[in-house]
Design a protein around this motif. Structure first.
Motif, PDB file in Angstrom:
ATOM      1  N   CYS A 269      41.996  46.585  43.227  1.00 55.77           N
ATOM      2  CA  CYS A 269      40.713  46.201  43.830  1.00 55.77           C
ATOM      3  C   CYS A 269      40.005  45.145  42.983  1.00 55.77           C
ATOM      4  O   CYS A 269      39.399  44.211  43.514  1.00 55.77           O
ATOM      5  CB  CYS A 269      39.821  47.421  44.004  1.00 55.77           C
ATOM      6  SG  CYS A 269      40.360  48.552  45.302  1.00 55.77           S
ATOM      7  N   VAL A 270      40.077  45.292  41.665  1.00 51.54           N
ATOM      8  CA  VAL A 270      39.454  44.315  40.766  1.00 51.54           C
ATOM      9  C   VAL A 270      40.086  42.941  40.989  1.00 51.54           C
ATOM     10  O   VAL A 270      39.387  41.932  41.111  1.00 51.54           O
ATOM     11  CB  VAL A 270      39.620  44.752  39.288  1.00 51.54           C
ATOM     12  CG1 VAL A 270      39.170  43.635  38.344  1.00 51.54           C
ATOM     13  CG2 VAL A 270      38.822  46.020  39.018  1.00 51.54           C
ATOM     14  N   ALA A 273      39.221  41.581  44.644  1.00 51.71           N
ATOM     15  CA  ALA A 273      37.827  41.144  44.762  1.00 51.71           C
ATOM     16  C   ALA A 273      37.604  39.819  44.047  1.00 51.71           C
ATOM     17  O   ALA A 273      36.842  38.957  44.510  1.00 51.71           O
ATOM     18  CB  ALA A 273      36.902  42.218  44.204  1.00 51.71           C
ATOM     19  N   SER A 316      31.767  42.487  46.332  1.00 53.52           N
ATOM     20  CA  SER A 316      31.505  43.250  45.116  1.00 53.52           C
ATOM     21  C   SER A 316      32.696  44.138  44.773  1.00 53.52           C
ATOM     22  O   SER A 316      33.156  44.931  45.597  1.00 53.52           O
ATOM     23  CB  SER A 316      30.258  44.119  45.299  1.00 53.52           C
ATOM     24  OG  SER A 316      30.173  45.106  44.285  1.00 53.52           O
ATOM     25  N   THR A 317      33.192  44.023  43.563  1.00 51.53           N
ATOM     26  CA  THR A 317      34.299  44.871  43.106  1.00 51.53           C
ATOM     27  C   THR A 317      33.915  46.342  43.195  1.00 51.53           C
ATOM     28  O   THR A 317      34.737  47.187  43.566  1.00 51.53           O
ATOM     29  CB  THR A 317      34.672  44.517  41.654  1.00 51.53           C
ATOM     30  OG1 THR A 317      35.094  43.154  41.591  1.00 51.53           O
ATOM     31  CG2 THR A 317      35.781  45.419  41.140  1.00 51.53           C
ATOM     32  N   THR A 321      36.026  48.820  45.554  1.00 51.20           N
ATOM     33  CA  THR A 321      36.744  49.911  44.893  1.00 51.20           C
ATOM     34  C   THR A 321      36.302  51.261  45.451  1.00 51.20           C
ATOM     35  O   THR A 321      37.137  52.150  45.685  1.00 51.20           O
ATOM     36  CB  THR A 321      36.506  49.866  43.374  1.00 51.20           C
ATOM     37  OG1 THR A 321      36.905  48.590  42.861  1.00 51.20           O
ATOM     38  CG2 THR A 321      37.287  50.957  42.669  1.00 51.20           C
ATOM     39  N   MET A 370      28.694  40.260  39.441  1.00 53.81           N
ATOM     40  CA  MET A 370      30.068  39.792  39.637  1.00 53.81           C
ATOM     41  C   MET A 370      30.246  38.381  39.071  1.00 53.81           C
ATOM     42  O   MET A 370      31.271  38.064  38.459  1.00 53.81           O
ATOM     43  CB  MET A 370      30.444  39.811  41.125  1.00 53.81           C
ATOM     44  CG  MET A 370      30.487  41.208  41.740  1.00 53.81           C
ATOM     45  SD  MET A 370      31.636  42.328  40.924  1.00 53.81           S
ATOM     46  CE  MET A 370      30.489  43.563  40.289  1.00 53.81           C
ATOM     47  N   ASP A 374      32.950  37.551  36.182  1.00 52.80           N
ATOM     48  CA  ASP A 374      33.978  36.526  36.414  1.00 52.80           C
ATOM     49  C   ASP A 374      33.910  35.443  35.349  1.00 52.80           C
ATOM     50  O   ASP A 374      34.945  34.980  34.846  1.00 52.80           O
ATOM     51  CB  ASP A 374      33.802  35.888  37.799  1.00 52.80           C
ATOM     52  CG  ASP A 374      34.132  36.858  38.933  1.00 52.80           C
ATOM     53  OD1 ASP A 374      34.766  37.897  38.647  1.00 52.80           O
ATOM     54  OD2 ASP A 374      33.766  36.568  40.087  1.00 52.80           O
TER      55      ASP A 374
END
Length: 419
Positions: A269-270, A273, A316-317, A321, A370, A374
């Motif tokens: 998921c990380v 995203a 959004s991670t 998730t 986020m 990143d």
């Protein structure tokens, strides 16, 4: 005129750039978890090692012929690709990066240029700037440039790595030389059907009636036929926005405990995203799947999937998730040995076009969070992780023969000893 520039045996060439002792020796690169052969040097091809060959089945051949075997080093390959593409962009303002090792360039207004010399200059500059060998095919259309490139590479000793289809005679001869199954855009099933009507090469394909091609291969096939015939039908394309983003991995070993698989799905998921935000998109649904090893028939088999709707489109991670893990909890069954899991982000749309709900559960603070994460991970090599991840390792893929990431990690820079 269009040019197709292709990096020769790209992954193997990347390994050779930083280890000249590999020159003229067989080299293969393996897929994730060191499973199958996905790249071969010419010397490895000469040993009849096929693409997709399972590594364990060819280990005796690797040992017998002293084949140099490497795990996939995508950090290195991606960076080297960017360097090659950056050099090529100096030759034309119109560029389409087709894949990690191929790019199209459009030469408009180059009527009075010697395009062969331009191609040779490309080869020289890319070799000097990166060490990667390339082949250049130049022709009036994209599909013909593909064929020209294949000829440039196949007969490199005669062509010098550059071949130009600049006359009707050359084009007809090149089309007759090209097997129909090797034509860009002709799949296996279409090739099989064309063989049934005695169409074995590209020239025979271009002589088929338009009505037949449209009926059997739709408008897409007709456009390809016209492009091969010399009509400029297929132009350069803008980078496509992905409609779905998938992150799947076979585990390096089989897992049976929920917390182990939960960690894997959280990590996927990380990654998913991050890709989503990179193309400025958001998603409204996530598909989660899980299955055992189908090759281990001695074990109990189970596979299941679920699609989870996300209340409001998000990148959004945290929210992605949360949705994925809620789906995983529903499909997980105790008592099985699991080999693979994955997620697919679906219902993608541009971030600036998402429809918000009056009672949206989206946390407005996530967007800035986020962006910050990143930014930090781009500069700190993914040091910032989420609580559901394994803090020691991100992917856990089997990479027993991984070379160094010479160009992207300071601690793995090549060391030169001078005496």
């Amino acid at each position: 005129m269009f040019a197709l520039v292709d990096c020769n045996n790209f992954y193997a060439s990347c390994e050779r750039v930083f280890d000249p002792s590999l020159l003229d020796k067989p080299v293969v690169v393996l897929s994730n978890n060191d499973g199958c052969v996905i790249a071969r040097s010419n010397e490895a091809k000469a040993l009849d090692i096929p693409m997709g060959a399972p590594a364990f089945q060819f280990q005796k051949i690797f040992d017998k012929h002293k084949v140099n075997v490497f795990s996939s080093n995508y950090a290195l390959y991606g960076d080297m690709s960017a360097r090659v593409m950056n050099i090529l962009s100096r030759f034309s303002p119109e560029v389409e990066i087709y894949s990690i090792d191929e790019t199209f360039l459009k030469f408009e207004g180059f009527r009075f240029f010697d395009l062969r010399q331009v191609g040779l200059q490309m080869i020289k500059m890319v070799k000097r700037g990166t060490g990667i060998p390339i082949s250049v095919g130049i022709a009036p259309t994209k599909s013909l440039a593909k064929i020209a490139n294949k000829i440039a590479k196949k007969f490199s000793e005669r062509t010098g790595g550059v071949f130009i289809l600049d006359s009707e005679e050359k084009i007809e001869k090149a089309l007759a030389w090209t097997k129909i199954e090797d034509v860009w855009g002709i799949g296996r099933q279409h090739a099989k059907r064309l063989h049934q009507i005695k169409v074995y090469n590209a020239l025979q394909f271009t002589r088929l009636p338009n009505e037949y091609v449209r009926k059997e291969m739709t408008q897409v096939g007709l456009r390809l036929k016209r492009d091969l015939s010399g009509e400029n039908i297929l132009d350069l394309e803008e980078p496509a926005i992905k409609k779905n983003i998938a992150v799947t991995r076979a585990f390096e070993k089989m897992y049976s405990e929920y917390h182990e698989i939960r960690e894997r799905v959280s990590t996927y998921c990380v990654r998913g995203a991050f890709k989503l935000r990179k193309q400025n998109s958001c998603c409204s649904m996530i598909y989660v799947f899980l299955h055992t090893n189908p090759h281990r028939q001695d074990l109990k088999q189970y596979r299941c999937n679920i699609a989870v709707q996300i209340p409001s489109p998000t990148s959004s991670t945290i929210e992605i998730t949360r949705a994925a893990l809620s789906g995983l909890a529903k499909i997980f069954r105790q008592g099985y040995e699991y080999k693979k899991a994955g997620i697919i982000l679906m219902g993608l749309r541009p971030e600036n076009q998402k429809q918000l709900s009056l009672f949206s559960a989206t946390n407005p603070k996530h967007e800035q969070l986020m962006k910050t994460i990143d930014h930090l991970n781009r500069n700190l090599s993914d040091k910032v992780k989420f609580g559901g991840q394994d803090l020691g390792q991100t992917w856990k893929v089997k990479q027993e023969r991984l070379s160094k990431r010479y160009t992207t990690r300071l601690e793995e820079l090549i060391i030169i000893h001078c005496s």
